[in-house]
Design a protein around this motif. Structure first.
Motif, PDB file in Angstrom:
ATOM      1  N   VAL A 188       0.437  -1.802  -0.460  1.00  5.81           N
ATOM      2  CA  VAL A 188      -0.295   0.042  -0.179  1.00  5.81           C
ATOM      3  C   VAL A 188       0.769   1.265   0.289  1.00  5.81           C
ATOM      4  O   VAL A 188       0.557   2.538  -0.911  1.00  5.81           O
ATOM      5  N   PRO A 189       2.035   1.831   1.035  1.00  7.88           N
ATOM      6  CA  PRO A 189       2.708   2.506   1.294  1.00  7.88           C
ATOM      7  C   PRO A 189       3.497   2.757  -0.305  1.00  7.88           C
ATOM      8  O   PRO A 189       4.494   3.837  -0.706  1.00  7.88           O
ATOM      9  N   MET A 190       3.892   1.402  -0.887  1.00  9.89           N
ATOM     10  CA  MET A 190       4.274   1.027  -2.184  1.00  9.89           C
ATOM     11  C   MET A 190       4.349   2.028  -3.175  1.00  9.89           C
ATOM     12  O   MET A 190       4.826   2.968  -3.631  1.00  9.89           O
ATOM     13  N   THR A 191       2.621   1.811  -3.355  1.00 11.08           N
ATOM     14  CA  THR A 191       1.997   2.131  -3.922  1.00 11.08           C
ATOM     15  C   THR A 191       1.891   3.561  -4.502  1.00 11.08           C
ATOM     16  O   THR A 191       2.531   4.735  -4.649  1.00 11.08           O
ATOM     17  N   ALA A 192       1.823   4.202  -3.296  1.00 13.25           N
ATOM     18  CA  ALA A 192       1.652   5.351  -2.811  1.00 13.25           C
ATOM     19  C   ALA A 192       2.967   6.584  -3.147  1.00 13.25           C
ATOM     20  O   ALA A 192       2.676   7.599  -4.046  1.00 13.25           O
TER      21      ALA A 192
END
Length: 515
Positions: free
Chosen positions: A393-397
């Motif tokens: 999730v944070p990687m996508t952002a």
């Protein structure tokens, strides 16, 4: 038990120097100019380094039939040849005459050497610590995240920042050639499978190494930031790092001292275990540890070990394969292109950013280990596919944050991608063992990570082609500005988004494993 801890220290040393491909971004720009490569050719070299993993299953087979010290020496010798020949051409100032095909094949050979070292480390961690495999694997593989940082520190000390580009490229190739071979020779007597009972003292040993590991990672991050401002001298940074790498030896040394003084746990020659009552006891064919949790052995899908042929026919394997590809592999592709990304933004701080990504990747690898330690003490289990989804999730952002031209966004995104990529890489080792068993782990996990070269080729070449298109639009061979990788960031972020849902699907299909 002292020998168990000593084997773990050996794997820590091996992992700290094994990721020779992680420092490629630090000298890729220099290599591009020295060999007169296009961006696409340079990206294919990054792919070649990962392509060695396509043959990683050979190291898994070798680990079954050969002594582990021989497997180590084979791996380090492959790297010695792969990087050594490239270094000799650069040393003789004949880099321009080096055929690109030969450079590609040598890079594949060097990349394959990493698989041999990693396989030995995984086998040691899983077999010597069967009930704490995530802890052992997480601790040892976390140090792999420091490889780029360690190599950069050595280069900064021996070759100052003012050194010529060819000298810096030579230094990295020389270190990649020699350092793994030297460390493998030192560690080979330590890394062996030790058959020993588990006792309460394992928790204390892991706790000590946890503390040392966290201080090591903190030191790496601080010195990475300090080197950018010139607050720390290269010699102080390198000496401090060496001290932290030697520090885990305190655990086997203290354990050996306790064994001699207290003589609480003996293994008799006829195989029966005589332990103090705080250790563990048998109950209905299983083993009850100090937390009161019954360890009946490692989970094996369907109560049977899964071979490679059966594994690749299962839906869970392909879900897992693409989760890894759209998560950790995309992160690795970004880090492989970090040198060109930094250059396109008009910055010359490539080495410091590579060190930053490496240091935060270290914390990413240790995070699952710490989580597993606390969860095991609470007599609970956690779904590893769910953890992978959480990391994506944070990687996508972060990929979408890179669309901002601010240098702060570049640093934040690089650190976040480093953490998430490291975490997924660490979690995947235990995930493979959970889903498909440990008997064929060496072969199975090397098949899983074969997604890395495939993803590197597809996603890396896509980025190179988009970069070249923007460069041609500008009328020269170089592209400057955020637009160079803008479309690539959007595609990489979208792939991570898809991978998150695939990880959730894998979690729903395998959640019974963790009940």
């Amino acid at each position: 038990m002292a020998l168990q801890w000593l084997s773990l220290v050996g794997t820590i040393w091996l992992q700290s120097i094994s990721a020779t491909n992680s420092n490629f971004p630090a000298y890729s720009s220099q290599l591009k100019h020295l060999l007169s490569l296009s961006q696409l050719q340079l990206n294919n070299l990054a792919f070649a380094s990962d392509a060695g993993k396509l043959f990683g299953f050979v190291s898994g087979i070798a680990a079954v039939y050969l002594p582990l010290w021989i497997v180590l020496l084979i791996g380090s010798s492959l790297g010695f040849i792969g990087y050594g020949v490239q270094y000799l051409f650069l040393l003789s100032n004949k880099a321009s005459s080096l055929p690109y095909t030969l450079v590609f094949l040598l890079t594949v050979l060097a990349g394959n050497s990493i698989c041999w070292i990693n396989t030995v480390c995984y086998v040691i961690a899983i077999q010597n610590f069967p009930f704490d495999r995530q802890l052992a694997v997480g601790l040892s593989t976390s140090y792999q995240g420091l490889s780029a940082k360690i190599y950069a520190d050595v280069v900064e000390l021996v070759f100052k920042s003012s050194s010529s580009s060819i000298q810096r490229a030579r230094s990295y190739l020389l270190l990649n050639c020699i350092l793994p071979l030297v460390v493998c020779l030192i560690a080979s007597p330590l890394v062996r499978v030790i058959k020993s009972p588990r006792s309460r003292r394992l928790s204390g040993g892991f706790l000590v190494i946890f503390v040392i590991t966290i201080f090591t990672g903190t030191y790496a991050v601080i010195t990475s930031l300090g080197s950018r401002t010139g607050l720390c001298s290269p010699s102080v940074i390198l000496i401090g790092m060496c001290v932290f790498l030697v520090a885990p030896l305190v655990v086997p040394l203290m354990e050996r001292l306790r064994e001699r003084m207290e003589n609480k746990c003996l293994i008799r020659s006829y195989g029966k275990k005589v332990c103090d009552e705080s250790s563990m006891h048998e109950e209905n064919g299983g083993v009850v540890n100090e937390h009161g949790v019954k360890d009946e052995g490692l989970f094996v899908c369907g109560d049977e070990e899964v071979g490679a042929k059966v594994m690749i026919k299962s839906l869970n394997f392909w879900l897992y394969f693409f989760v890894y590809m759209f998560g950790a592999t995309v992160g690795m592709v970004y880090l492989n292109n970090l040198g060109q990304i930094v250059e396109s933004r008009g910055s010359s701080k490539t080495s410091s950013l590579v060190s930053l990504a490496s240091s935060f990747g270290f914390f990413g690898r240790i995070f699952p280990c710490i989580l597993d330690y606390h969860i095991s003490r609470a007599n609970c289990k956690v779904s590893r596919p769910a953890l992978i989804a959480l990391m994506m999730v944070p990687m996508t952002a972060s990929f979408f944050l890179l669309l901002n031209n601010n240098n702060l966004c570049l640093h934040i995104s690089t650190a976040t991608i480093g953490i998430c990529t490291g975490a997924i890489t660490s979690i995947s080792v235990s995930t493979t063992a959970d889903l498909f068993g440990t008997k064929n782990f060496g072969v199975n996990h090397n098949i899983v990570v074969s997604n890395i070269p495939i993803g590197s080729l597809l996603f890396g070449n896509m980025a190179a082609l988009l970069y070249r298109e923007e460069a041609l639009t500008n009328g020269n061979g170089n592209c400057m500005g955020t637009k160079c990788y803008q479309t690539s960031f959007i595609i990489w972020g979208s792939l991570c988004f898809i991978g998150t849902f695939l990880a959730i699907t894998l979690h729903s299909r395998s959640k019974k494993t963790y009940i």
